[in-house]
Design an enzyme around this catalytic site. Structure first.
Site, mmCIF file in Angstrom:
data_model
loop_
_atom_site.group_PDB
_atom_site.id
_atom_site.type_symbol
_atom_site.label_atom_id
_atom_site.label_comp_id
_atom_site.label_asym_id
_atom_site.label_seq_id
_atom_site.Cartn_x
_atom_site.Cartn_y
_atom_site.Cartn_z
ATOM 1 N N LYS A 34 0.838 -1.204 0.000
ATOM 2 C CA LYS A 34 0.000 0.000 0.000
ATOM 3 C C LYS A 34 0.871 1.252 0.000
ATOM 4 C CE LYS A 34 -0.324 -0.418 4.997
ATOM 5 N NZ LYS A 34 -1.172 -0.418 6.185
ATOM 6 N N TYR A 259 18.784 29.264 6.007
ATOM 7 C CA TYR A 259 17.692 30.088 6.519
ATOM 8 C C TYR A 259 17.721 30.176 8.041
ATOM 9 C CZ TYR A 259 15.309 30.142 1.975
ATOM 10 O OH TYR A 259 14.970 30.340 0.663
#
EC number: 5.1.1.1
Length: 364
Positions: A34, A259
């Protein structure tokens, strides 16, 4: 050169299934593919695992995709069906269904099917997610037995909530409940997931449901060491996520990187910019110090993960060059370690690889 690459070793995938079968020779393998084969590629994984006795998928769309590419093996949809149109497709495409709620039983009773359906009755022994309670299950089982829409015998299953915990109390209670409630029911049984496969040999019944271990990843993460040696010895990682160095910079002491200026160079030092970021599925919350593998040696991540890039400390690899491959996880660097650093689980990292990443199959 600037695309990250997920290399899928289909030989390792086949090897892992063979190991599972060897460790549980009396059980059939209902393998979980899955969520796009745990991020490895639904169709790719299904084709590689042709020796599986059945495939487990989450929804009908995944099952139909497999049928459309010619997969003829039994496919069992873990969430079952939710309307008459879906139920008719189950019959038309010979899909098995997990029955976990009364609405599904009602649909079976009122829908005229072109052929009978293979079903598994899900018994909730403590997961408290899907399934009929221990008290409800005998009546539902007897109701399903009378349905002409259902193939006999009916499969009987449960799902373990805590099998990866070293404290076995709750899982042993679940197993005891399942054996007790199914004692007088006739049908193949299935209990264990990947963690249960290793930790509860008494629950290796007719069918086993291996998931994450198929992909060479421990269901226990890095904290539960009872099976660490066995897993490392017998199973191989299937996915290796890598990206290339696209720039090398010499930074001065106290220069910040990335950042937010969250990391500063402790001394004059070289750094590398690597072409992968959270836009590719690398975890944004991976902290400075998270390891990557460069030319066989560990280098630490520095600064924040950007959308398209990360920075790494090159002090241990001063001879690195633009174009060198950096392994983010896989062969030589278990994804479980990266997951632990990022405060998540390996399953999530695998499933979050984005379409921007190039997938390559190898046989090695």
């Amino acid at each position: 050169m600037n695309r990250a690459t997920a290399t899928i070793n289909v030989t390792a995938l086949k090897h892992n299934l063979s190991q599972i079968k060897a460790l549980a020779p009396k059980s059939l393998a209902w393998v979980m593919i899955k969520s796009n084969g745990y991020g490895h590629g639904l169709v790719r994984v299904a084709k590689a695992l042709s020796d599986a006795n059945a495939f487990g998928v989450a929804c009908i769309d995944e099952a139909l995709t497999l049928r459309e590419v010619g997969i003829k093996s039994p496919i069992i949809v873990m969430k079952g069906f939710y309307n008459e149109a879906e139920l008719s497709q189950f019959a038309r495409h010979r899909l098995g269904a997990v029955i976990h709620c009364s609405d599904q039983v009602s649909l079976l009773e009122k829908t005229n099917l072109t052929s009978s359906l293979s079903v598994w009755l899900k018994i909730d022994t403590g997961m408290n997610r899907l399934g009929f309670s221990v008290e409800q299950s005998p009546a539902v089982y007897n109701q399903l037995k009378t349905s002409s829409s259902i193939q006999k015998p009916i499969g009987l299953m449960t799902h373990l909530a805590d099998a990866d915990n070293e404290n076995k109390t709750f899982t042993e209670l679940q197993i005891k409940r399942f054996f007790s409630v199914t004692e007088k029911m006739i049908g193949p049984k299935s209990i264990v997931n990947s963690a249960g496969f290793f930790a509860y040999p008494n629950a290796l019944v007719d069918w086993i449901r291996p998931g994450i271990i198929l992909y060479g990843i421990s269901p226990f993460g890095i904290n539960y060491n009872s099976f660490k040696e066995k897993i490392e010895k017998k199973f191989r990682p299937v996915m290796t996520l890598s990206a290339k160095i696209i720039a090398i910079k010499n930074r001065r002491q106290n220069d910040s990187v990335g950042y937010g200026c969250t990391w500063s160079c402790p001394e004059d030092m070289p750094i590398a910019i690597v072409s992968i970021g959270y836009g590719d599925g690398y975890p944004r919350h991976a902290p400075s110090g998270t390891p990557v593998l460069l030319n066989g040696k560990i280098c630490p991540l520095i600064g924040r993960v950007s959308m398209d890039m990360i920075a790494i400390d090159l002090r241990s690899q001063p001879n690195a060059q633009v174009g060198d491959d950096v392994i983010l996880w896989g062969e030589g660097l278990p994804v479980e370690i990266i997951a632990e650093k990022a405060g998540t689980i390996a399953y999530e990292l695998l499933c979050k690889i984005t379409q921007r990443v190039q997938f390559i199959e190898i046989e090695k």
